[in-house]
Design an enzyme around this catalytic site. Structure first.
Site, PDB file in Angstrom:
ATOM      1  N   GLU A   1       6.970  64.125 -14.520  1.00 13.44           N
ATOM      2  CA  GLU A   1       6.560  64.323 -15.914  1.00 13.44           C
ATOM      3  C   GLU A   1       5.353  63.465 -16.253  1.00 13.44           C
ATOM      4  OE1 GLU A   1       9.515  63.592 -14.571  1.00 13.44           O
ATOM      5  OE2 GLU A   1      11.157  63.846 -15.993  1.00 13.44           O
TER       6      GLU A   1
ATOM      7  N   ARG B   1      15.140  69.728   9.853  1.00 18.74           N
ATOM      8  CA  ARG B   1      15.056  68.296  10.198  1.00 18.74           C
ATOM      9  C   ARG B   1      14.025  67.593   9.332  1.00 18.74           C
ATOM     10  NH1 ARG B   1      14.697  68.897  16.785  1.00 18.74           N
ATOM     11  NH2 ARG B   1      16.896  69.379  17.155  1.00 18.74           N
TER      12      ARG B   1
ATOM     13  N   ALA C   1      23.882  76.934  16.842  1.00 20.88           N
ATOM     14  CA  ALA C   1      23.096  78.000  17.473  1.00 20.88           C
ATOM     15  C   ALA C   1      24.017  78.690  18.461  1.00 20.88           C
ATOM     16  CB  ALA C   1      21.879  77.419  18.179  1.00 20.88           C
TER      17      ALA C   1
ATOM     18  N   CYS D   1      11.076  58.268 -18.709  1.00 29.01           N
ATOM     19  CA  CYS D   1      10.096  59.305 -19.043  1.00 29.01           C
ATOM     20  C   CYS D   1      10.192  59.758 -20.492  1.00 29.01           C
ATOM     21  CB  CYS D   1      10.279  60.518 -18.130  1.00 29.01           C
ATOM     22  SG  CYS D   1       9.838  60.170 -16.416  1.00 29.01           S
TER      23      CYS D   1
ATOM     24  N   SER E   1      35.279  67.622  14.571  1.00 26.63           N
ATOM     25  CA  SER E   1      35.853  66.503  13.834  1.00 26.63           C
ATOM     26  C   SER E   1      35.350  66.471  12.386  1.00 26.63           C
ATOM     27  CB  SER E   1      35.649  65.199  14.616  1.00 26.63           C
ATOM     28  OG  SER E   1      34.797  64.336  13.969  1.00 26.63           O
TER      29      SER E   1
ATOM     30  N   ASP F   1      22.132  67.319  27.152  1.00 26.42           N
ATOM     31  CA  ASP F   1      20.830  67.939  26.862  1.00 26.42           C
ATOM     32  C   ASP F   1      19.669  66.948  26.844  1.00 26.42           C
ATOM     33  OD1 ASP F   1      22.462  70.092  26.483  1.00 26.42           O
ATOM     34  OD2 ASP F   1      22.248  70.166  24.299  1.00 26.42           O
TER      35      ASP F   1
ATOM     36  N   TRP G   1      18.095  78.599  26.584  1.00 25.43           N
ATOM     37  CA  TRP G   1      18.183  78.611  25.123  1.00 25.43           C
ATOM     38  C   TRP G   1      18.962  79.822  24.689  1.00 25.43           C
ATOM     39  CZ3 TRP G   1      16.669  74.406  22.636  1.00 25.43           C
ATOM     40  CH2 TRP G   1      15.725  73.571  23.238  1.00 25.43           C
TER      41      TRP G   1
ATOM     42  N   CYS H   1      14.212  61.502 -17.493  1.00 27.32           N
ATOM     43  CA  CYS H   1      15.127  60.356 -17.454  1.00 27.32           C
ATOM     44  C   CYS H   1      14.970  59.441 -18.667  1.00 27.32           C
ATOM     45  CB  CYS H   1      14.936  59.572 -16.158  1.00 27.32           C
ATOM     46  SG  CYS H   1      13.351  58.727 -16.047  1.00 27.32           S
TER      47      CYS H   1
ATOM     48  N   HIS I   1       7.188  59.435 -11.865  1.00 23.61           N
ATOM     49  CA  HIS I   1       7.932  60.681 -11.961  1.00 23.61           C
ATOM     50  C   HIS I   1       7.002  61.853 -12.289  1.00 23.61           C
ATOM     51  CE1 HIS I   1      12.042  58.525 -12.670  1.00 23.61           C
ATOM     52  NE2 HIS I   1      11.477  58.225 -11.521  1.00 23.61           N
TER      53      HIS I   1
HETATM   54  C1  AOF Z   1      12.396  60.754  -9.424  1.00 22.47           C
HETATM   55  N1  AOF Z   1      11.309  61.531  -9.657  1.00 22.47           N
HETATM   56  O1  AOF Z   1      10.115  62.930 -10.919  1.00 22.47           O
HETATM   57  C2  AOF Z   1      12.210  62.216 -11.726  1.00 22.47           C
HETATM   58  C3  AOF Z   1      13.368  61.429 -11.462  1.00 22.47           C
HETATM   59  O2  AOF Z   1      14.007  54.538  -9.724  1.00 22.47           O
HETATM   60  P1  AOF Z   1      13.218  55.570 -10.417  1.00 22.47           P
HETATM   61  O3  AOF Z   1      12.512  55.043 -11.638  1.00 22.47           O
HETATM   62  O4  AOF Z   1      12.245  56.310  -9.522  1.00 22.47           O
HETATM   63  O5  AOF Z   1      14.254  56.648 -10.998  1.00 22.47           O
HETATM   64  C4  AOF Z   1      14.914  57.542 -10.155  1.00 22.47           C
HETATM   65  C5  AOF Z   1      15.802  58.442 -11.009  1.00 22.47           C
HETATM   66  O6  AOF Z   1      15.039  59.060 -12.045  1.00 22.47           O
HETATM   67  C6  AOF Z   1      16.430  59.578 -10.246  1.00 22.47           C
HETATM   68  O7  AOF Z   1      17.676  59.196  -9.714  1.00 22.47           O
HETATM   69  C7  AOF Z   1      16.616  60.647 -11.309  1.00 22.47           C
HETATM   70  O8  AOF Z   1      17.843  60.417 -12.001  1.00 22.47           O
HETATM   71  C8  AOF Z   1      15.500  60.379 -12.329  1.00 22.47           C
HETATM   72  N2  AOF Z   1      14.402  61.384 -12.322  1.00 22.47           N
HETATM   73  N3  AOF Z   1      13.405  60.709 -10.304  1.00 22.47           N
HETATM   74  O9  AOF Z   1      12.482  60.085  -8.395  1.00 22.47           O
HETATM   75  C9  AOF Z   1      11.151  62.259 -10.760  1.00 22.47           C
HETATM   76  N4  AOF Z   1      12.077  62.940 -12.831  1.00 22.47           N
HETATM   77 ZN    ZN Z   2      11.680  59.932 -15.203  1.00 22.81          ZN
END
Ligand code: AOF
Ligand code: ZN
Length: 374
Positions: free
Chosen positions: A46, A178, A148, A78, A298, A194, A164, A69, A44
């Site tokens: 952090e 995308r 578009a 974290c 739809s 298309d 176009w 988290c 993550h």
């Molecule tokens: C992320 N990246 O920098 C932060 C997240 O399965 P994990 O351990 O990667 O946890 C995913 C969850 O962690 C994500 O759903 C979110 O709630 C939290 N924070 N996730 O992928 C990050 N800080």
């Molecule tokens: Zn985290």
């Protein structure tokens, strides 16, 4: 926080269905560490920022776009690591809508004596993770419609000719969309008329899934989406009966994914079920509906669009096809009224972005969160 948002953007196309997260560590007003979530399953933001620090982080401030988290996922939580590092203050853009976290990160930090502020550049942070937020709370992908059209609201001539209408810059923006979305989705008629590639060419970026709705598998085998280099990124959606045919077998052998979707009382694929299957089977958290009129109508009819991107070219066509022409209402009250989010210039065209939910936090997400946002 602006710097943290910039860093978060580097995860575009790489982290879904997880959020894009950026983090900065400050000491005496100087940046001493930076990090971002670089890939699905990777550390993550952090943790990356803490380990990149060029100085002792004790007493420092952490600025992060998403609440840290507290759960064990693919990586350890974290918050304990932030506490162990001696960080004194944490500034957070938005609370984590993930029910496993939702406010608990802030609570644990505060209980341990860390000073916490929530909601800095909240709208920007939420915008970056609107797909993630809907998907983690509802299990359904966030759905963006793209149209578009001419100034007078036509997407094609009566005979279907449409190339176009909008200019090069608008097409570049569609490719950028995308590249950040998990899947583009079109109906049979669009492929038939298309023969589009639905690839990311005008900008650098990764190729999303291509979802094609063809209930009875009537499309020619030679269509680009079935034969080009990205054919393994094509999910062809059809009925159970069509799936049992020889054609289905041949298509599967050439590398395509075939997805059986139940049909509704009109014989068409049941779109809410289709969306849920895309989320469950392919971890698709966001979908860009690129037409045509039947598919857009739809989705509108079933209230499945979360966001609309209109590219409007300074061109008047007169009699022509209309993006939502198959929806008919009796009173104006039944019209879909959106919230205007942005009106941008796109070369010679207009680029209008409108949202189903008021442009802050969508209702489903708001209801799942404590009333913490300052
Ligand atoms: C992320 N990246 O920098 C932060 C997240 O399965 P994990 O351990 O990667 O946890 C995913 C969850 O962690 C994500 O759903 C979110 O709630 C939290 N924070 N996730 O992928 C990050 N800080
Ligand atoms: Zn985290």
């Amino acid at each position: 926080m602006r710097r943290a948002l910039e860093l978060a953007l580097r995860g575009t196309g790489r982290v879904s269905p997880n959020p894009r997260v950026g983090c900065v560590i400050l000491k005496d007003g100087r940046i001493i560490g930076e990090g971002w979530h670089a890939a699905y399953g990777a550390p993550h933001a952090e943790i990356v920022a803490l380990s990149s620090a060029t100085e002792d982080v004790r007493g420092a401030t952490m600025v992060v776009t998403l609440e840290p988290c507290v759960h064990q996922g693919k990586t350890p939580p974290c918050v304990p690591q932030i506490l162990a590092s001696g960080i004194a203050r944490v500034v957070i853009g938005m609370l984590d809508p993930n029910p496993l976290v939702a406010g608990k990160g802030v609570e644990q930090l505060r209980q341990a004596g860390v000073q916490v502020r929530v909601g800095v550049l909240h709208a920007e942070c939420f915008w970056l993770n609107r797909y993630f937020a809907k998907h983690i709370v509802t299990g359904m992908p966030y759905v963006v419609g793209k149209v578009a059209q001419s100034l007078d609201g036509c997407i094609a001539l009566p005979n279907g000719e449409s190339r176009w209408i909008t200019g090069e810059e608008s097409r570049r923006r569609v490719h950028a969309l995308r590249a950040e979305i998990d899947a583009v989705l079109v109906g049979k008629n669009t492929v038939f008329r298309d023969n589009p590639h639905l690839t990311v060419r005008a900008v650098p970026g990764r190729q999303p899934w291509r979802v094609v709705l063809d209930t009875q598998l009537q499309l020619p085998m030679m269509s680009f989406v079935f034969t080009d280099e990205y054919r393994e990124r094509t999910i062809l959606c059809c009925s159970a009966a069509a799936l049992r045919t020889r054609k289905a077998e041949t298509l599967r052998e050439s590398g395509l994914q075939l997805l059986e979707v139940p049909t509704d009382e009109t014989g068409r694929l049941h779109v809410p079920t289709l969306l849920r299957l895309l989320a469950e089977r392919f971890q698709i958290a966001s979908v860009l509906v690129e037409g045509g009129a039947q598919v857009l109508s739809s989705f509108l009819q079933q209230n499945l669009l979360d966001e609309l991107h209109l590219f409007i070219a300074p061109l008047v066509i007169g009699a022509g096809r209309h993006p939502f022409e198959q929806r008919a209402i009796e009173t104006l009250e039944q019209a879909w009224r959106l919230h205007l989010w942005a009106v941008l210039r796109s070369g010679e065209d207009l680029h209008v972005i409108a949202l189903k939910e008021a442009p802050s936090v969508s209702r489903a997400v708001r209801e799942s969160m404590p009333s913490e946002v300052e």
